[in-house]
Design a protein around this motif. Structure first.
Motif, PDB file in Angstrom:
ATOM      1  N   ALA A 273      27.670  47.361  25.099  1.00 41.04           N
ATOM      2  CA  ALA A 273      27.403  48.405  24.110  1.00 41.04           C
ATOM      3  C   ALA A 273      28.650  48.683  23.274  1.00 41.04           C
ATOM      4  O   ALA A 273      28.553  48.959  22.077  1.00 41.04           O
ATOM      5  CB  ALA A 273      26.936  49.681  24.805  1.00 41.04           C
ATOM      6  N   ALA A 274      29.837  48.597  23.900  1.00 39.99           N
ATOM      7  CA  ALA A 274      31.085  48.836  23.170  1.00 39.99           C
ATOM      8  C   ALA A 274      31.209  47.869  22.004  1.00 39.99           C
ATOM      9  O   ALA A 274      31.588  48.259  20.895  1.00 39.99           O
ATOM     10  CB  ALA A 274      32.274  48.694  24.118  1.00 39.99           C
ATOM     11  N   ASP A 275      30.854  46.603  22.243  1.00 36.15           N
ATOM     12  CA  ASP A 275      30.937  45.604  21.168  1.00 36.15           C
ATOM     13  C   ASP A 275      29.882  45.870  20.102  1.00 36.15           C
ATOM     14  O   ASP A 275      30.165  45.839  18.915  1.00 36.15           O
ATOM     15  CB  ASP A 275      30.744  44.197  21.737  1.00 36.15           C
ATOM     16  N   LEU A 276      28.657  46.125  20.547  1.00 36.08           N
ATOM     17  CA  LEU A 276      27.564  46.287  19.587  1.00 36.08           C
ATOM     18  C   LEU A 276      27.754  47.518  18.713  1.00 36.08           C
ATOM     19  O   LEU A 276      27.418  47.511  17.531  1.00 36.08           O
ATOM     20  CB  LEU A 276      26.215  46.375  20.317  1.00 36.08           C
ATOM     21  N   LEU A 277      28.293  48.584  19.299  1.00 33.77           N
ATOM     22  CA  LEU A 277      28.476  49.828  18.539  1.00 33.77           C
ATOM     23  C   LEU A 277      29.875  49.930  17.940  1.00 33.77           C
ATOM     24  O   LEU A 277      30.166  50.907  17.250  1.00 33.77           O
ATOM     25  CB  LEU A 277      28.245  51.041  19.450  1.00 33.77           C
ATOM     26  N   ALA A 278      30.721  48.928  18.220  1.00 30.87           N
ATOM     27  CA  ALA A 278      32.127  48.977  17.790  1.00 30.87           C
ATOM     28  C   ALA A 278      32.790  50.290  18.224  1.00 30.87           C
ATOM     29  O   ALA A 278      33.376  51.012  17.424  1.00 30.87           O
ATOM     30  CB  ALA A 278      32.253  48.785  16.284  1.00 30.87           C
ATOM     31  N   LEU A 279      32.618  50.614  19.503  1.00 24.20           N
ATOM     32  CA  LEU A 279      33.204  51.831  20.071  1.00 24.20           C
ATOM     33  C   LEU A 279      34.159  51.432  21.199  1.00 24.20           C
ATOM     34  O   LEU A 279      33.737  51.257  22.330  1.00 24.20           O
ATOM     35  CB  LEU A 279      32.106  52.716  20.670  1.00 24.20           C
ATOM     36  N   PRO A 280      35.442  51.278  20.909  1.00 23.83           N
ATOM     37  CA  PRO A 280      36.373  50.832  21.961  1.00 23.83           C
ATOM     38  C   PRO A 280      36.458  51.810  23.135  1.00 23.83           C
ATOM     39  O   PRO A 280      36.795  51.411  24.252  1.00 23.83           O
ATOM     40  CB  PRO A 280      37.718  50.730  21.238  1.00 23.83           C
ATOM     41  N   GLU A 281      36.136  53.059  22.874  1.00 27.86           N
ATOM     42  CA  GLU A 281      36.145  54.062  23.944  1.00 27.86           C
ATOM     43  C   GLU A 281      35.216  53.639  25.091  1.00 27.86           C
ATOM     44  O   GLU A 281      35.529  53.838  26.273  1.00 27.86           O
ATOM     45  CB  GLU A 281      35.719  55.416  23.357  1.00 27.86           C
ATOM     46  N   LEU A 282      34.073  53.026  24.742  1.00 29.59           N
ATOM     47  CA  LEU A 282      33.133  52.588  25.780  1.00 29.59           C
ATOM     48  C   LEU A 282      33.734  51.486  26.636  1.00 29.59           C
ATOM     49  O   LEU A 282      33.437  51.370  27.819  1.00 29.59           O
ATOM     50  CB  LEU A 282      31.818  52.109  25.161  1.00 29.59           C
ATOM     51  N   GLN A 283      34.565  50.664  26.017  1.00 28.41           N
ATOM     52  CA  GLN A 283      35.247  49.599  26.746  1.00 28.41           C
ATOM     53  C   GLN A 283      36.124  50.210  27.844  1.00 28.41           C
ATOM     54  O   GLN A 283      36.116  49.776  28.997  1.00 28.41           O
ATOM     55  CB  GLN A 283      36.105  48.811  25.750  1.00 28.41           C
TER      56      GLN A 283
END
Lengths: 340, 131
Positions: A273-283
């Motif tokens: 999801a981090a990649d798909l949403l471009a949200l590094p926080e999820l990483q």
């Protein structure tokens, strides 16, 4: 990335087996992939907000309470069906003969069919894994003579199952009775794009873990189990205590969870999801959940040793680990909720 | 969990099968690894199998001296208890318990016997024997 073209893929000539950690997310992943939708198991699991924790003392299995690390059976199938608007059709049968006839009919039309059945009656399972769990999911992709061609996502390869055994597995009675449940896609698939659904799915899962209004669900359920462990009759009935402790671990590690009671599977989803949403926080949060999963595994190891009698019966240690896990998961899901 | 934490060799308990588990590889990416069964998992599975074996052995001994019916032995051997057997047959637990008594078991109608046998996945005649 996922396919976005809306022309339905023709039924592939050869069935491709997909191995997964969990049967239900595995079955739907395999069904979708064989229709040309390149979805991962972790995505299927996360999109349907299937991560949970439940400790339900009122429901007993062999005198032991129900402990679950995910939502109820069929939650993933139904969740994905509504999220992705899949033309997934469910059928159950009152008469076993009718259930078999319908399965044959669908297979002869070239469909891949998902089934629910009891693990105990499936002969391709190793004997030591066969218990009376009625909500196992598997795929059937064809038949030959009196055998069905089976693709069970928890195993590495396709296999076969005699019709008689499959029939018995599909029509057992009792808790979570399958009633011959089968499911398949009855229309061509629409374009599948999970990205717009991701945030809502993650939020929903946070609410399941944080704000369930019953004390035995979610993070508070973990703490409740911790307090229960402390009250186990270690002196009076050491055998029951050992079985109880072993039972927690079985539900966490043995019943196809991908390790640490689905925590790693969900962490893998967050990474995607981090990649798909471009949200590094999820990483970053994915790594944090991995650390929590590792602590669950540490708990499992300690508990397993206690249940075997290999180490001293230190219930205080298990209690402390569970309470710590409960606090960590609560903090984790609060941060996750803010992040999306 | 790291790939090196996963035992590659299939535990005898799993008859050569491997399960899929999720691990983080050196680049920090999640992927599926083949697990032959971790220590925790193998231990608790063994314990659960032994639990039923113990109950079955105990029932076998009691059935040999006529204190219980052979059906109790078969029930445990098929990894069931009174509750699961009751749910699988649709017969109330108190009736199941009564049917497990040797005298009552001997008078069991063929219809009921067949229902028990079906639920356990055995032949009706097998329920009357101790093998």
């Amino acid at each position: 990335m996922l396919a976005t073209d809306s022309t339905p893929a023709p039924t592939p000539p050869a069935f491709e087996h997909v191995q997964s950690a969990h049967c239900e997310s595995g079955v739907i992943t395999s069904l979708l992939r064989n229709q040309g939708v390149p979805i991962s198991e972790a995505m299927a699991f996360g999109l349907s907000s299937a991560l949970a924790f439940a400790y339900i003392p009122l429901v007993k299995i062999n005198d032991l309470p129900l402990i679950g690390y995910r939502m109820l059976p069929r939650h993933i199938l139904k969740g994905l069906k509504s999220k992705l608007r899949l033309p997934l059709r469910f059928e159950t049968f009152r008469a076993p003969a009718e259930g078999r006839r319908r399965l044959d009919e669908l297979l002869d039309q070239g469909k891949v069919v998902g089934l629910q059945g009891s693990v105990f009656f499936l002969p391709y399972f190793p004997v030591n894994m066969r218990f009376h769990f009625n909500a196992h999911n598997l795929l059937v992709y064809g038949r030959e003579g009196s055998d069905y061609l089976v693709s069970d996502p928890v195993f590495g390869n396709v296999t076969r199952c005699p019709a008689r055994d499959l029939q018995r597995a599909r029509f057992v009675r009792g808790a979570l009775a399958p009633k011959g449940l089968l499911y398949y896609f009855d229309r061509p698939l629409p374009a599948v794009d999970p990205v717009p659904m991701l945030r809502a799915a993650i939020r929903k899962n946070c609410h399941i873990m944080l704000h369930a209004f019953l004390p035995f669900l979610g993070c508070s359920g973990i703490a409740l189990l911790g307090r229960r462990v402390l009250k186990l009759p270690a002196e009076k009935d050491p055998e029951y205590t050992r079985r109880f402790v072993g039972h927690i671990v079985r539900m966490q590690e043995e019943i196809g969870t991908g390790g640490a009671g689905f925590r790693f599977l969900y962490a893998a989803f967050l990474q995607e999801a981090a990649d798909l949403l471009a949200l590094p926080e999820l990483q970053r949060l994915s790594l944090e959940l991995t650390a929590i999963g590792d602590e669950w595994r540490e708990f499992a190891l300690q508990a397993a040793r206690i249940s075997k009698g290999r180490s001293e019966m230190n219930l205080r240690l298990l209690h402390d680990l569970l309470v710590d896990l409960s606090n960590k998961e609560r903090a984790f899901f609060r941060t996750l909720l803010k992040a999306v | 969990m790291r790939p090196e934490d996963v035992p590659a060799r299939s535990n005898p308990l799993f008859e050569g099968q491997h399960k899929a588990v999720y691990v983080v590889d050196a680049d920090g990416h999640y992927r599926i690894a083949q697990s032959g069964g971790s220590e925790a998992e193998v231990t608790v599975t063994e314990e659960a199998v032994h639990w039923f074996e113990k109950l079955a052995a105990d029932a076998l001994a009691r059935a040999r001296c006529g204190e219980t019916s052979p059906m109790e032995y078969h029930m445990f051997r098929q990894r069931m208890d009174v509750l699961t057997l009751s749910q699988a047959t649709g017969i109330w637990q108190w009736r199941v318990r009564r049917h497990l008594r040797p005298a009552r078991f001997a008078r069991l109608t063929p219809v009921l016997l067949a229902r028990y046998a079906e639920a356990m996945g055995l032949a009706p005649d097998q329920l009357k024997t101790l093998d």
